[in-house]
Write an enzyme that holds these catalytic residues in place. Sequence first.
Site, PDB file in Angstrom:
ATOM      1  N   SER A 593     -16.526  37.203  -1.800  1.00 32.49           N
ATOM      2  CA  SER A 593     -15.224  37.274  -1.139  1.00 32.49           C
ATOM      3  C   SER A 593     -14.334  38.265  -1.879  1.00 32.49           C
ATOM      4  O   SER A 593     -14.658  39.449  -1.949  1.00 32.49           O
ATOM      5  CB  SER A 593     -14.599  35.882  -1.051  1.00 32.49           C
ATOM      6  N   ASP A 668     -19.242  34.899   9.757  1.00 34.73           N
ATOM      7  CA  ASP A 668     -18.069  34.876   8.873  1.00 34.73           C
ATOM      8  C   ASP A 668     -16.779  35.128   9.660  1.00 34.73           C
ATOM      9  O   ASP A 668     -16.570  36.226  10.178  1.00 34.73           O
ATOM     10  CB  ASP A 668     -18.236  35.948   7.787  1.00 34.73           C
ATOM     11  N   HIS A 700     -18.394  32.094   5.963  1.00 40.16           N
ATOM     12  CA  HIS A 700     -17.984  32.869   4.790  1.00 40.16           C
ATOM     13  C   HIS A 700     -18.773  32.487   3.542  1.00 40.16           C
ATOM     14  O   HIS A 700     -18.923  33.299   2.632  1.00 40.16           O
ATOM     15  CB  HIS A 700     -16.481  32.681   4.550  1.00 40.16           C
TER      16      HIS A 700
END
Length: 723
Positions: A593, A668, A700
């Site tokens: 991320s 995602d 995600h």
Amino acid sequence: MKKLLLLLLLGSTYAYGQRGFTIEETVYGPGKFAPKTLTAPKWVKNSNAFSSLDSTFQNLIVRDVKDSWKAKEISNVTELKGALNSILPEEKFSLKSFPTGYTWLNNNSIQFNLDGERNSYGIVYDLSTKKAKVTSTLPKDRDGQEYTANNNHTAILKGNNIEIIKSDGTKIVVTKDTVDGIVNGGPAVHRNEFGINKGMWWSPDDKKLLYYRKDESMVSKYPLPQWDTRVATIKDIRYPMAGMKSEEVTLHIFDTETQKSIQIQSGEPKEQYLTIVTWDPTGKFVYVGVLNRGQNHLKLNKYDAQTGEFVSTLFEETSDSWVEPQEALVFLPNNPNQFIYQTDKDGFNQLYLYDTQGKLIKNLGFNGVIVTNFQGFDDKGSKAYYIGATNNGMERHLFEVDLKSGKTIQLTKANGTHNASVNGSGEYILDIYSNLNTANIVQVINKKNNKTENLITAANPFTGKVDLPKIEFKEFTSADGKTPLNARITYPTNFDPNKKYPVMVYLYGGSHAQLVTDRWLGGVGYFDMYMAQNGYIVFTMDNRGSDARGRDFTRVTHRNLGEAEMADQMVGIDYLKSLPYVDVENMGIFGWSFGGFMTSSLMTKHNDIFKAAVAGGPVMDWKYYEVMYGERYMDTPEENPEGYEKTSMLDKADKLKGNLLIIHGAQDPVVVQQHSMDFVQKAIEAGKQVDYFLYPTHEHNVIGKDRIHMYEKIAKYFDLYLK
């Protein structure tokens, strides 16, 4: 300031370890090797006693000061099942353990929620009579619920609309919107930023329901391909990218007696954020934090709950970077005209006491302590309690503040991370804590004389099973030469300083996250330990921009995400390169991320350091990220073109050196796959090789057993290029 804070030495307790972690234990290890503790501990109301589940999860036990805190069973699953079968004879339910989500109504009764085959139920169980009663019956096909305090009504979400189920089972339809993109009462408003975790609030008298209405029908749809049919289909989500049209949110109040709704007149512009929503204790007013889309100007507004009309602005808060309200107002239990407001406007997130006219009565902050969890008040309403971050964010402690004088006392003393709470009388503290080399301690502290009664001293759960690597805390100074930074090194098993070892840097670096804290094993992840046991030095640092260090520590990143963060990471990396046992020719980096963004940034902007890297779910260009988060830190692409260009990876793919593996979840909805796909295309155009792996059904994060597959892939990737 000493550079070396704390060292976990390999003592005799580790001498009998038999092996390293398996790849499966990188995922399941935290449950398998959890230190002994208490499960679901709760203070019993109106008493000097607390309850918890026993080690089998079958029995509810209580410990009372009168019995010197010795455990005594007060209920069990068998008794509870019998009580439930008597009131729900036609229902089937599974109760494998005593409910962990119970709460105390008084010193005899608990309440909890029960899922049956037909419906879900609110249950009150009397521990003295061993009898139960149903307080609410809800359909299984709901998307959420909000209970009144007296259980007379329950608001539920059905799709995008709200219904109210009364205690007699009758139903009231609150909203009937059928337009795609209009959602009532849901918690996913403003993409759950600003501490938003619910979308409905009952009034203090349980007669009125306040709720969000989100209109995102004008927001661009974003396609997520679905691979579970012979011909792939598309699932569309509403995804407002930075600078694009955002959702429009309003607040409404439904009166259960008149069955009419009014709208809170929060005004223009329509693209604003409605935060920290709070009912006045009298039920006559509603307080709303109205934050502009630029997120640098907050107004705390008061509205009439009968008409929805604006009454007054109590105060305003502005910033040259951003204002980020996270917690609703908390009214004093004995004074409906005073409330506590949390803000970091003076440098650290702390408590401020205001009256309902907007006058600041007292700053309740203490010594730069950052409030991380406000816990409420004692029974008299004269003292408040909170967990606060101390020691440059490394520790968490329990604090008590006297609301009249403002005097603050730190109630927990031992270094480490404390999860502690005070009983209603304010006499006793239940303290559960750990630190780098202490697995877990559970104790009761007599607040009056500071005497402690130890209940659990957890043994090291790895003794005789797993060889733990050595873990060491380090402290560095940030790239600007002003700020201490916390870091952690995990050394290879049987570390020999005369040898050279490859390195894996694991990082995140973004806001609202902290990787290095003084808790058991220093917060190190099991994959990090797995890599250390397989011959790697693993390094992690919390740079400026990460959590629990105060306003200025975070705001330095404004309009230039990744720049100060990388500069700080380079301080740690330069230290690693100076060590004689670090193989500087074989260094790797891994992040997910924001950490994936940091990994990609370092691989292109400092491209002569890392031979291999893994970037998971990486942000490659902030203009593809959503409005609420992206614009807080970067403003819009139109307002900050230089910042967006500087932080984008798409025009820097030609600078890539080394071996880069990008991993992405095909579903995602947070960092959409377009980020990594566009970077791959730019790499192709630049003649740069990139390795790419997609998890087709994951969002995600890669979760469940597939996470084992992911960690194995990452480990093999580093082994391929760094060994």
